[in-house]
Design an enzyme around this catalytic site. Sequence first.
Site, PDB file in Angstrom:
ATOM      1  N   CYS A   1      -5.632  13.020  12.618  1.00 35.69           N
ATOM      2  CA  CYS A   1      -5.444  11.663  12.560  1.00 35.69           C
ATOM      3  C   CYS A   1      -5.525  11.131  13.846  1.00 35.69           C
ATOM      4  CB  CYS A   1      -4.202  11.339  11.871  1.00 35.69           C
ATOM      5  SG  CYS A   1      -3.547   9.798  11.660  1.00 35.69           S
TER       6      CYS A   1
ATOM      7  N   LYS B   1       0.965  -1.057   0.049  1.00 35.66           N
ATOM      8  CA  LYS B   1      -0.132  -0.015   0.075  1.00 35.66           C
ATOM      9  C   LYS B   1       0.875   1.232  -0.066  1.00 35.66           C
ATOM     10  CE  LYS B   1      -1.596   1.575   4.087  1.00 35.66           C
ATOM     11  NZ  LYS B   1      -1.422   3.086   4.398  1.00 35.66           N
TER      12      LYS B   1
HETATM   13  C1  UD1 Z   1       4.155   7.007   6.174  1.00 41.14           C
HETATM   14  C2  UD1 Z   1       3.406   5.837   6.023  1.00 41.14           C
HETATM   15  C3  UD1 Z   1       2.812   5.371   7.558  1.00 41.14           C
HETATM   16  C4  UD1 Z   1       4.051   5.121   8.622  1.00 41.14           C
HETATM   17  C5  UD1 Z   1       4.891   6.552   8.532  1.00 41.14           C
HETATM   18  C6  UD1 Z   1       6.170   6.275   9.287  1.00 41.14           C
HETATM   19  C7  UD1 Z   1       2.544   5.787   3.891  1.00 41.14           C
HETATM   20  C8  UD1 Z   1       1.192   6.336   2.893  1.00 41.14           C
HETATM   21  N1  UD1 Z   1       2.227   6.130   5.124  1.00 41.14           N
HETATM   22  O1  UD1 Z   1       3.369   7.997   7.034  1.00 41.14           O
HETATM   23  O2  UD1 Z   1       2.276   4.178   7.193  1.00 41.14           O
HETATM   24  O3  UD1 Z   1       3.444   5.072   9.784  1.00 41.14           O
HETATM   25  O4  UD1 Z   1       5.326   6.709   7.188  1.00 41.14           O
HETATM   26  O5  UD1 Z   1       6.993   5.132   9.020  1.00 41.14           O
HETATM   27  O6  UD1 Z   1       3.563   5.776   3.363  1.00 41.14           O
HETATM   28  N2  UD1 Z   1       6.278  15.120  10.227  1.00 41.14           N
HETATM   29  C9  UD1 Z   1       6.051  16.319  10.760  1.00 41.14           C
HETATM   30  N3  UD1 Z   1       5.882  17.278   9.608  1.00 41.14           N
HETATM   31  C10 UD1 Z   1       5.537  16.812   8.362  1.00 41.14           C
HETATM   32  C11 UD1 Z   1       5.814  15.404   8.041  1.00 41.14           C
HETATM   33  C12 UD1 Z   1       5.864  14.622   9.042  1.00 41.14           C
HETATM   34  O7  UD1 Z   1       6.321  16.795  11.676  1.00 41.14           O
HETATM   35  O8  UD1 Z   1       5.567  17.712   7.233  1.00 41.14           O
HETATM   36  C13 UD1 Z   1       6.448  13.910  11.340  1.00 41.14           C
HETATM   37  C14 UD1 Z   1       5.373  13.269  11.827  1.00 41.14           C
HETATM   38  O9  UD1 Z   1       4.291  13.967  12.690  1.00 41.14           O
HETATM   39  C15 UD1 Z   1       5.526  12.007  12.306  1.00 41.14           C
HETATM   40  C16 UD1 Z   1       7.152  11.854  11.722  1.00 41.14           C
HETATM   41  O10 UD1 Z   1       7.211  13.131  11.175  1.00 41.14           O
HETATM   42  O11 UD1 Z   1       5.892  12.277  13.703  1.00 41.14           O
HETATM   43  C17 UD1 Z   1       6.839  10.919  10.641  1.00 41.14           C
HETATM   44  O12 UD1 Z   1       5.896  10.985   9.772  1.00 41.14           O
HETATM   45  P1  UD1 Z   1       5.946  10.509   8.229  1.00 41.14           P
HETATM   46  O13 UD1 Z   1       7.197   9.779   7.929  1.00 41.14           O
HETATM   47  O14 UD1 Z   1       5.975  11.664   7.255  1.00 41.14           O
HETATM   48  O15 UD1 Z   1       4.713   9.648   7.993  1.00 41.14           O
HETATM   49  P2  UD1 Z   1       3.635   9.585   6.747  1.00 41.14           P
HETATM   50  O16 UD1 Z   1       4.574   9.702   5.504  1.00 41.14           O
HETATM   51  O17 UD1 Z   1       2.609  10.305   6.960  1.00 41.14           O
END
Ligand code: UD1
Length: 427
Positions: free
Chosen positions: A116, A22
């Site tokens: 979320c 996914k």
């Molecule tokens: C993706 C995965 C999810 C997984 C996560 C971490 C997909 C579709 N989803 O989610 O299943 O649990 O990676 O492995 O691939 N953050 C910020 N600012 C931002 C972006 C992120 O502060 O602009 C923080 C988030 O709050 C979190 C951390 O960074 O604490 C990691 O998030 P991220 O790696 O971005 O997760 P997703 O891409 O949303």
Amino acid sequence: MGKFVVQGDTVLEGEVKISGAKNAALPIMAASILCDEEVVLENVPRLQDVFVMKDILLSIGFNVIFDKNTLIVSRAKDISCEVPYELVRKMRASFNVLGPIAARAGKARVALPGGCSIGVRPVDFHLEGLKKLGFSIKVEHGFVEATFEKRVEHATITLPFPSVGATEHLMTTASLLEGTHTIIENAAMEPEIVDLQNFLNAMGGNVKGAGTSRIEVEGVKKMNSVRYRIIPDRIEAGTYLIAIAASGGMGAVKNVIPSHLANPLGKLEQIGADLRIYKDTIEISMEKRPKSVDITTNPYPGFPTDLQPQMMVLLSIANGVSVITENVFKTRFLHVDELKRMGADIEVSGNVAIVRGVKKLSGAPVEGTDLRATAALLIAGIIAEGSTEISNVEHIFRGYENVVEKFENLGARIEYVPGETEKNREN
Ligand code: UD1
């Protein structure tokens, strides 16, 4: 919402074939926006999240055919630049179409993702990165508007945390910025990012470094038609391996890339599982009661946060005390209260959970709170004494293809009772 009624005391045995990932399919579908020719994707899992991304592509003017596990995306006339809240609120990954639409059409307007249940998930890294790539960003009325302002020759983006979504969003967008050389430092290194790089390059892009913390992108003018096969889902594979081990069973998880699971496999071995690893199959058996082990989630190659709830179930019946530290989504412990209702002895303090193993969980009414938490509760129900009723179970269809059939093939006894709105669920 629907529910599962699970009969417990089951030892899982048999084979399970893993579906396409996914978390690789979603960013690759978003990246297909860059192409004005046909994109054919194979091994795409038929999941709710994939249906949402398909609806987004349809809503902005692409033709999409989804036949079995093959998804064909082709361009209709002009693409529309706006993605409404109804679609973005259903799935955070849909935000990643902002950059690709703006790179193609010069402008994009995408609703901000909703809250979320596993914690605040901001998009600040995405927006700061897009600014460095030459876009102006306006946030108003719940929408983000990105407008391409000027070509920059060199953009260096250093992510404050190796965010998976931000890395994917920025490497995809940068791919269609001809004349711009982009470097992403502190990039996420997940296998899904390597898959996205391979897809972009197969489509005519010029990306290197995925799988390391430094990704380099040379923007190109145009992408070409491509046929591409999505990698297997390592989180789905890990979920079944943990479930088999937690039940004291034995089985084979097929169609996987074992190296993608190196860290969780190491933990399963420490717990006492017997593993045999082949090219694309992992065999597991668990004869004794699991031993306790400490787990710390971290970006890849660390232990994946997406397997933390499932592993917590296994550790809740282990011999001894385990410490689980959650470093990716610091509040991802919503499943703890539900597991406690089933007799687990878990104490949470900040981002740390202390799990004191009990001999057996006992069936109870519980509620699914998010995708992986619901998978964890399903495992808990399978191994518990008596029957467990899991409400709000629909979350699981976002991320596990044919989950009931696959678990039933391993010997689980699960009855799915659809909620009113799900009776007509299109799959
Ligand atoms: C993706 C995965 C999810 C997984 C996560 C971490 C997909 C579709 N989803 O989610 O299943 O649990 O990676 O492995 O691939 N953050 C910020 N600012 C931002 C972006 C992120 O502060 O602009 C923080 C988030 O709050 C979190 C951390 O960074 O604490 C990691 O998030 P991220 O790696 O971005 O997760 P997703 O891409 O949303």
